[in-house]
Design an enzyme around this catalytic site. Sequence first.
Site, short mmCIF file in Angstrom:
data_model
loop_
_atom_site.label_atom_id
_atom_site.label_comp_id
_atom_site.label_asym_id
_atom_site.label_seq_id
_atom_site.Cartn_x
_atom_site.Cartn_y
_atom_site.Cartn_z
N LYS A 47 20.81 24.05 23.48
CA LYS A 47 20.37 22.81 23.61
C LYS A 47 20.23 22.59 25.24
O LYS A 47 18.95 21.85 25.21
CB LYS A 47 21.30 21.74 22.99
CG LYS A 47 21.61 22.01 21.25
CD LYS A 47 22.59 20.95 20.71
CE LYS A 47 22.56 21.24 19.27
NZ LYS A 47 23.49 20.61 18.40
N GLN A 91 29.19 18.09 20.12
CA GLN A 91 28.86 19.04 19.22
C GLN A 91 30.08 18.96 18.23
O GLN A 91 31.40 18.86 18.66
CB GLN A 91 28.85 20.39 19.99
CG GLN A 91 28.65 21.51 19.22
CD GLN A 91 27.09 21.64 18.68
OE1 GLN A 91 26.18 20.78 19.14
NE2 GLN A 91 26.88 22.34 17.34
N ASP A 113 21.71 12.58 17.70
CA ASP A 113 21.96 13.09 16.69
C ASP A 113 21.93 12.63 15.29
O ASP A 113 21.68 12.89 14.25
CB ASP A 113 23.58 13.65 16.61
CG ASP A 113 23.58 14.99 17.04
OD1 ASP A 113 22.73 15.76 16.83
OD2 ASP A 113 24.95 15.47 17.50
#
Length: 272
Positions: A47, A91, A113
Amino acid sequence: MLIDGKAIAASIRSKVADEVSSLDYVPGLAVVLVGDDPASNIYVRNKTKFAQEVGIDSYLHYLPAGSTVNEVLEEVWSLNADPTIHGILVQLPLRGLDAQKVIEAIDPKKDVDGFHPLNAGRMMIGLPGLRPCTPVGCIKLIKTVQQDLTGMNALVIGASNIVGKPMAQLLLAENCTVMHAHIHTKNLPILARQADIIVVAAGVPGLVQQDWVKPGAIVIDVGINRVEGNIVGDVDPAVQKVAGAMTPVPGGVGPMTIACLLENTVHAAKNS
Ligand code: GUN
Protein backbone atom coordinates in the site's frame (compact mmCIF):
# COMPACT_ATOMS: atom_id res chain seq x y z
CA MET A 1 -12.05 -14.96 -20.33
CA LEU A 2 -9.78 -13.91 -17.48
CA ILE A 3 -10.19 -10.36 -16.19
CA ASP A 4 -6.75 -8.78 -15.91
CA GLY A 5 -6.99 -6.99 -12.55
CA LYS A 6 -3.30 -6.20 -12.64
CA ALA A 7 -3.58 -4.22 -15.88
CA ILE A 8 -6.85 -2.52 -14.90
CA ALA A 9 -5.35 -1.50 -11.54
CA ALA A 10 -2.27 -0.11 -13.31
CA SER A 11 -4.45 2.10 -15.50
CA ILE A 12 -6.35 3.37 -12.43
CA ARG A 13 -3.04 4.16 -10.70
CA SER A 14 -1.87 6.09 -13.71
CA LYS A 15 -5.08 8.20 -13.64
CA VAL A 16 -4.56 8.77 -9.90
CA ALA A 17 -0.96 9.85 -10.57
CA ASP A 18 -2.20 12.42 -13.13
CA GLU A 19 -4.77 13.70 -10.64
CA VAL A 20 -2.16 13.97 -7.87
CA SER A 21 0.20 15.93 -10.12
CA SER A 22 -2.59 18.41 -10.89
CA LEU A 23 -2.96 19.29 -7.18
CA ASP A 24 -0.97 22.12 -5.65
CA TYR A 25 -0.26 20.05 -2.55
CA VAL A 26 0.78 16.46 -1.85
CA PRO A 27 -1.89 14.10 -0.46
CA GLY A 28 -0.79 12.20 2.64
CA LEU A 29 -1.73 8.63 3.55
CA ALA A 30 -0.96 7.13 6.96
CA VAL A 31 -0.96 3.35 7.27
CA VAL A 32 -1.03 1.96 10.80
CA LEU A 33 0.18 -1.58 11.41
CA VAL A 34 0.00 -3.18 14.84
CA GLY A 35 2.15 -6.27 15.44
CA ASP A 36 4.11 -8.40 13.03
CA ASP A 37 1.60 -10.54 11.13
CA PRO A 38 3.56 -11.51 7.97
CA ALA A 39 0.59 -11.19 5.57
CA SER A 40 -0.42 -7.77 6.98
CA ASN A 41 3.20 -6.69 6.69
CA ILE A 42 3.23 -7.48 2.96
CA TYR A 43 -0.13 -5.73 2.41
CA VAL A 44 0.89 -2.49 4.16
CA ARG A 45 4.25 -2.39 2.39
CA ASN A 46 2.47 -2.72 -0.96
CA LYS A 47 0.00 0.00 0.00
CA THR A 48 2.72 2.49 0.94
CA LYS A 49 4.88 1.53 -2.07
CA PHE A 50 2.09 2.09 -4.62
CA ALA A 51 1.04 5.30 -2.85
CA GLN A 52 4.59 6.67 -3.25
CA GLU A 53 4.58 5.62 -6.91
CA VAL A 54 1.55 7.81 -7.70
CA GLY A 55 2.96 10.76 -5.77
CA ILE A 56 1.05 10.33 -2.49
CA ASP A 57 3.21 10.83 0.61
CA SER A 58 2.70 7.66 2.60
CA TYR A 59 3.84 6.89 6.09
CA LEU A 60 3.90 3.55 7.83
CA HIS A 61 3.19 3.86 11.55
CA TYR A 62 4.30 0.70 13.20
CA LEU A 63 3.11 -0.23 16.70
CA PRO A 64 4.63 -3.31 18.31
CA ALA A 65 2.65 -6.48 19.08
CA GLY A 66 1.15 -6.16 22.54
CA SER A 67 0.24 -2.47 22.09
CA THR A 68 -2.92 -1.52 23.95
CA VAL A 69 -6.08 -0.20 22.30
CA ASN A 70 -5.35 3.17 23.94
CA GLU A 71 -1.94 3.30 22.28
CA VAL A 72 -3.56 2.65 18.89
CA LEU A 73 -6.23 5.28 19.63
CA GLU A 74 -3.53 7.85 20.54
CA GLU A 75 -1.92 7.22 17.15
CA VAL A 76 -5.25 7.63 15.33
CA TRP A 77 -6.09 10.83 17.22
CA SER A 78 -2.74 12.33 16.37
CA LEU A 79 -3.22 11.46 12.66
CA ASN A 80 -6.78 12.89 12.76
CA ALA A 81 -5.28 16.19 13.93
CA ASP A 82 -2.44 16.23 11.38
CA PRO A 83 -3.39 18.48 8.40
CA THR A 84 -0.78 16.84 6.12
CA ILE A 85 -2.56 13.48 6.48
CA HIS A 86 -5.69 13.09 4.32
CA GLY A 87 -6.17 9.34 4.61
CA ILE A 88 -5.80 6.97 7.56
CA LEU A 89 -5.85 3.21 7.30
CA VAL A 90 -5.46 0.83 10.23
CA GLN A 91 -4.58 -2.60 8.86
CA LEU A 92 -6.90 -5.38 10.06
CA PRO A 93 -7.08 -7.79 11.75
CA LEU A 94 -6.09 -6.15 15.05
CA ARG A 95 -5.42 -9.30 16.98
CA GLY A 96 -6.72 -9.13 20.55
CA LEU A 97 -7.77 -5.48 20.24
CA ASP A 98 -11.22 -3.93 19.80
CA ALA A 99 -11.02 -3.10 16.08
CA GLN A 100 -14.45 -1.44 16.07
CA LYS A 101 -13.33 1.07 18.70
CA VAL A 102 -10.32 1.94 16.55
CA ILE A 103 -12.36 2.23 13.32
CA GLU A 104 -14.85 4.55 15.03
CA ALA A 105 -12.01 6.79 16.23
CA ILE A 106 -10.87 7.55 12.66
CA ASP A 107 -12.10 10.89 11.30
CA PRO A 108 -14.77 9.77 8.77
CA LYS A 109 -13.36 12.28 6.26
CA LYS A 110 -9.97 10.49 6.45
CA ASP A 111 -11.45 6.97 6.55
CA VAL A 112 -10.01 5.77 3.23
CA ASP A 113 -11.02 2.16 4.02
CA GLY A 114 -14.67 3.27 4.25
CA PHE A 115 -15.13 1.19 7.41
CA HIS A 116 -16.41 3.95 9.74
CA PRO A 117 -20.13 3.47 10.56
CA LEU A 118 -20.87 6.94 9.15
CA ASN A 119 -19.42 5.95 5.76
CA ALA A 120 -21.07 2.51 5.92
CA GLY A 121 -24.43 4.18 6.64
CA ARG A 122 -23.99 6.77 3.89
CA MET A 123 -23.25 3.99 1.41
CA MET A 124 -26.37 2.12 2.47
CA ILE A 125 -28.63 5.08 1.70
CA GLY A 126 -26.76 6.08 -1.45
CA LEU A 127 -25.10 9.27 -0.17
CA PRO A 128 -21.59 10.23 -1.27
CA GLY A 129 -18.80 9.09 1.04
CA LEU A 130 -15.67 6.96 1.19
CA ARG A 131 -16.47 3.40 0.06
CA PRO A 132 -14.58 0.18 0.99
CA CYS A 133 -11.77 -0.43 -1.51
CA THR A 134 -12.13 -4.15 -2.25
CA PRO A 135 -15.87 -4.08 -3.10
CA VAL A 136 -15.39 -0.93 -5.21
CA GLY A 137 -12.56 -2.71 -7.03
CA CYS A 138 -14.85 -5.71 -7.66
CA ILE A 139 -17.55 -3.46 -9.15
CA LYS A 140 -14.98 -1.87 -11.45
CA LEU A 141 -13.81 -5.32 -12.60
CA ILE A 142 -17.40 -6.46 -13.26
CA LYS A 143 -18.04 -3.28 -15.25
CA THR A 144 -15.13 -3.98 -17.58
CA VAL A 145 -17.25 -6.93 -18.78
CA GLN A 146 -20.80 -5.59 -18.36
CA GLN A 147 -21.41 -1.85 -17.98
CA ASP A 148 -25.06 -1.90 -16.93
CA LEU A 149 -25.82 -4.39 -14.15
CA THR A 150 -29.52 -3.49 -13.92
CA GLY A 151 -31.71 -6.52 -13.24
CA MET A 152 -28.86 -9.01 -13.04
CA ASN A 153 -28.93 -11.71 -10.39
CA ALA A 154 -25.88 -11.32 -8.15
CA LEU A 155 -24.70 -13.71 -5.46
CA VAL A 156 -22.30 -12.54 -2.77
CA ILE A 157 -20.71 -15.36 -0.76
CA GLY A 158 -19.34 -14.13 2.57
CA ALA A 159 -20.73 -11.56 4.98
CA SER A 160 -17.72 -9.78 6.47
CA ASN A 161 -17.91 -6.06 7.24
CA ILE A 162 -14.86 -5.49 5.01
CA VAL A 163 -16.00 -7.23 1.82
CA GLY A 164 -19.27 -9.20 1.81
CA LYS A 165 -21.67 -6.68 3.37
CA PRO A 166 -20.46 -3.60 1.45
CA MET A 167 -20.25 -5.72 -1.73
CA ALA A 168 -23.95 -6.59 -1.45
CA GLN A 169 -24.80 -2.90 -0.91
CA LEU A 170 -22.83 -1.77 -3.96
CA LEU A 171 -24.44 -4.44 -6.18
CA LEU A 172 -27.86 -3.34 -4.92
CA ALA A 173 -26.94 0.26 -5.78
CA GLU A 174 -26.17 -1.01 -9.31
CA ASN A 175 -29.77 -2.33 -9.50
CA CYS A 176 -28.84 -6.00 -9.14
CA THR A 177 -31.12 -8.53 -7.45
CA VAL A 178 -28.78 -9.53 -4.65
CA MET A 179 -28.60 -12.91 -2.96
CA HIS A 180 -26.33 -12.92 0.09
CA ALA A 181 -24.89 -16.22 1.26
CA HIS A 182 -22.97 -16.80 4.47
CA ILE A 183 -21.81 -19.54 6.77
CA HIS A 184 -25.37 -20.64 7.61
CA THR A 185 -26.65 -20.65 4.02
CA LYS A 186 -28.18 -23.90 2.79
CA ASN A 187 -28.11 -25.14 -0.81
CA LEU A 188 -25.40 -22.75 -1.91
CA PRO A 189 -24.83 -24.49 -5.29
CA ILE A 190 -28.53 -24.02 -6.15
CA LEU A 191 -28.30 -20.28 -5.38
CA ALA A 192 -25.07 -20.00 -7.33
CA ARG A 193 -26.65 -21.49 -10.46
CA GLN A 194 -29.20 -18.62 -10.51
CA ALA A 195 -26.49 -15.98 -10.52
CA ASP A 196 -25.31 -13.86 -13.45
CA ILE A 197 -22.61 -12.45 -11.14
CA ILE A 198 -20.87 -14.31 -8.30
CA VAL A 199 -18.55 -12.51 -5.89
CA VAL A 200 -16.92 -14.84 -3.40
CA ALA A 201 -15.07 -13.73 -0.28
CA ALA A 202 -15.38 -16.77 1.94
CA GLY A 203 -11.77 -17.72 2.64
CA VAL A 204 -12.43 -21.30 1.55
CA PRO A 205 -9.97 -22.51 -1.11
CA GLY A 206 -11.73 -23.72 -4.27
CA LEU A 207 -15.23 -23.35 -2.75
CA VAL A 208 -17.01 -22.41 -6.00
CA GLN A 209 -17.09 -25.40 -8.34
CA GLN A 210 -17.57 -25.62 -12.08
CA ASP A 211 -21.06 -27.18 -11.79
CA TRP A 212 -22.21 -24.31 -9.52
CA VAL A 213 -21.77 -21.70 -12.22
CA LYS A 214 -24.27 -20.72 -14.89
CA PRO A 215 -22.57 -20.67 -18.32
CA GLY A 216 -21.49 -17.12 -19.14
CA ALA A 217 -21.65 -15.82 -15.53
CA ILE A 218 -19.14 -13.25 -14.25
CA VAL A 219 -17.14 -14.70 -11.33
CA ILE A 220 -15.10 -12.46 -9.03
CA ASP A 221 -12.75 -14.22 -6.62
CA VAL A 222 -11.73 -12.20 -3.56
CA GLY A 223 -10.11 -15.18 -1.83
CA ILE A 224 -6.42 -15.17 -0.95
CA ASN A 225 -5.57 -18.53 0.61
CA ARG A 226 -2.17 -20.07 1.14
CA VAL A 227 -2.27 -23.78 0.26
CA GLU A 228 0.98 -25.76 0.32
CA GLY A 229 2.99 -22.62 -0.34
CA ASN A 230 0.78 -21.44 -3.21
CA ILE A 231 -1.71 -18.56 -3.21
CA VAL A 232 -5.12 -19.80 -4.36
CA GLY A 233 -8.58 -18.23 -4.50
CA ASP A 234 -12.06 -19.30 -3.38
CA VAL A 235 -12.95 -20.39 -6.91
CA ASP A 236 -11.84 -23.68 -8.47
CA PRO A 237 -9.77 -22.78 -11.56
CA ALA A 238 -11.94 -25.21 -13.62
CA VAL A 239 -14.76 -22.61 -13.34
CA GLN A 240 -12.95 -20.84 -16.19
CA LYS A 241 -14.42 -23.41 -18.56
CA VAL A 242 -18.00 -22.20 -17.94
CA ALA A 243 -17.70 -18.60 -16.70
CA GLY A 244 -18.10 -15.79 -19.21
CA ALA A 245 -15.43 -13.89 -17.33
CA MET A 246 -13.49 -14.61 -14.18
CA THR A 247 -10.72 -13.02 -12.10
CA PRO A 248 -7.48 -14.91 -11.52
CA VAL A 249 -5.78 -15.25 -8.11
CA PRO A 250 -3.31 -13.64 -7.85
CA GLY A 251 -3.63 -10.72 -10.26
CA GLY A 252 -7.39 -10.16 -10.05
CA VAL A 253 -9.00 -8.35 -7.12
CA GLY A 254 -5.82 -7.84 -5.04
CA PRO A 255 -4.23 -5.06 -7.11
CA MET A 256 -7.64 -3.34 -7.43
CA THR A 257 -7.95 -2.94 -3.64
CA ILE A 258 -4.79 -0.85 -3.57
CA ALA A 259 -5.71 1.16 -6.68
CA CYS A 260 -9.08 2.05 -5.10
CA LEU A 261 -7.36 2.96 -1.83
CA LEU A 262 -5.24 5.48 -3.76
CA GLU A 263 -8.39 6.86 -5.43
CA ASN A 264 -10.03 7.20 -2.01
CA THR A 265 -6.96 9.01 -0.68
CA VAL A 266 -7.16 11.59 -3.47
CA HIS A 267 -10.93 12.01 -2.89
CA ALA A 268 -10.30 12.49 0.81
CA ALA A 269 -7.56 15.04 0.08
CA LYS A 270 -9.83 16.98 -2.28
CA ASN A 271 -12.62 17.04 0.32
CA SER A 272 -10.33 18.09 3.16
N1 GUN B 1 -7.31 -6.43 6.02
C1 GUN B 1 -7.75 -7.13 4.95
N2 GUN B 1 -8.27 -6.28 4.03
C2 GUN B 1 -8.16 -5.03 4.53
C3 GUN B 1 -8.52 -3.75 4.05
O1 GUN B 1 -9.07 -3.56 2.94
N3 GUN B 1 -8.23 -2.71 4.86
C4 GUN B 1 -7.66 -2.88 6.07
N4 GUN B 1 -7.44 -1.80 6.81
N5 GUN B 1 -7.31 -4.04 6.56
C5 GUN B 1 -7.58 -5.13 5.78
